[in-house]
Design a protein around this motif. Structure first.
Motif, mmCIF file in Angstrom:
data_model
loop_
_atom_site.group_PDB
_atom_site.id
_atom_site.type_symbol
_atom_site.label_atom_id
_atom_site.label_comp_id
_atom_site.label_asym_id
_atom_site.label_seq_id
_atom_site.Cartn_x
_atom_site.Cartn_y
_atom_site.Cartn_z
ATOM 1 N N LEU A 81 54.424 -2.092 52.922
ATOM 2 C CA LEU A 81 54.042 -0.686 52.723
ATOM 3 C C LEU A 81 52.524 -0.576 52.745
ATOM 4 N N ALA A 82 52.003 0.519 53.234
ATOM 5 C CA ALA A 82 50.565 0.699 53.446
ATOM 6 C C ALA A 82 49.718 0.327 52.230
ATOM 7 N N PHE A 83 50.148 0.717 51.036
ATOM 8 C CA PHE A 83 49.368 0.447 49.831
ATOM 9 C C PHE A 83 50.118 -0.462 48.867
ATOM 10 N N GLY A 84 51.167 -1.113 49.378
ATOM 11 C CA GLY A 84 51.978 -1.996 48.554
ATOM 12 C C GLY A 84 53.091 -1.224 47.873
ATOM 13 N N GLU A 97 42.632 4.069 43.734
ATOM 14 C CA GLU A 97 41.918 2.866 43.313
ATOM 15 C C GLU A 97 42.748 2.011 42.359
ATOM 16 N N LYS A 98 43.506 2.636 41.461
ATOM 17 C CA LYS A 98 44.345 1.877 40.525
ATOM 18 C C LYS A 98 45.381 1.054 41.270
ATOM 19 N N SER A 99 45.963 1.633 42.301
ATOM 20 C CA SER A 99 46.961 0.915 43.087
ATOM 21 C C SER A 99 46.330 -0.230 43.873
ATOM 22 N N ALA A 100 45.107 -0.032 44.350
ATOM 23 C CA ALA A 100 44.402 -1.100 45.060
ATOM 24 C C ALA A 100 44.150 -2.282 44.125
ATOM 25 N N VAL A 101 43.780 -1.987 42.888
ATOM 26 C CA VAL A 101 43.561 -3.037 41.891
ATOM 27 C C VAL A 101 44.881 -3.748 41.587
ATOM 28 N N LEU A 102 45.956 -2.973 41.425
ATOM 29 C CA LEU A 102 47.259 -3.552 41.146
ATOM 30 C C LEU A 102 47.727 -4.427 42.301
ATOM 31 N N ARG A 103 47.591 -3.931 43.503
ATOM 32 C CA ARG A 103 47.999 -4.712 44.677
ATOM 33 C C ARG A 103 47.227 -6.029 44.746
ATOM 34 N N ALA A 104 45.924 -5.974 44.523
ATOM 35 C CA ALA A 104 45.100 -7.184 44.538
ATOM 36 C C ALA A 104 45.544 -8.159 43.451
ATOM 37 N N ARG A 105 45.876 -7.632 42.269
ATOM 38 C CA ARG A 105 46.327 -8.483 41.161
ATOM 39 C C ARG A 105 47.664 -9.144 41.499
ATOM 40 N N ILE A 106 48.597 -8.391 42.066
ATOM 41 C CA ILE A 106 49.891 -8.950 42.459
ATOM 42 C C ILE A 106 49.694 -10.046 43.499
ATOM 43 N N GLU A 107 48.864 -9.791 44.494
ATOM 44 C CA GLU A 107 48.639 -10.777 45.552
ATOM 45 C C GLU A 107 47.904 -12.001 45.024
#
Length: 107
Positions: free
Chosen positions: A19-22, A81-91
């Motif tokens: 998905l585009a933003f996870g 931005e919160k989702s970008a941080v979450l996606r980075a943390r998951i990855e």
């Protein structure tokens, strides 16, 4: 809805990098429709922080589907931005597992 991942394998099985933003697969018997808003409160493995996500239903796995797949919904993260941080943390948590060929609960 609270979603707690205690193990990296469970997070891998639910994560949707396509998905585009996870996004994440959420097992549920509750009825949803594509595009429905869904609020999640996520806990990741070995991370004391809880992550709120206001996502949207991106796909539905109905009950009694062939292949023994778990009933639930795919929740797309929003483009913030919160989702970008979450996606980075998951990855970061998944590391090299993210490119594994092991089956998941997702598409």
């Amino acid at each position: 809805m609270q979603l707690v991942f205690r193990e990296r394998g469970a997070l891998y099985a639910a994560y949707m990098p396509v998905l585009a933003f996870g996004g994440l697969f959420v097992p549920t018997t509750r009825e949803y429709h594509l595009g429905d808003d869904i609020y999640l409160l996520l806990t990741l493995p070995d991370d004391p922080q809880r992550y709120p996500v206001a996502g949207k239903v991106a796909w539905i796995t109905p009950g009694n589907v062939s292949g023994g797949r778990t009933q639930g919904v795919g929740v797309a993260f929003p483009s913030d931005e919160k989702s970008a941080v979450l996606r980075a943390r998951i990855e970061e948590i998944l590391g090299t597992h993210i490119s594994s060929q092991k089956p998941t609960q997702t598409v």
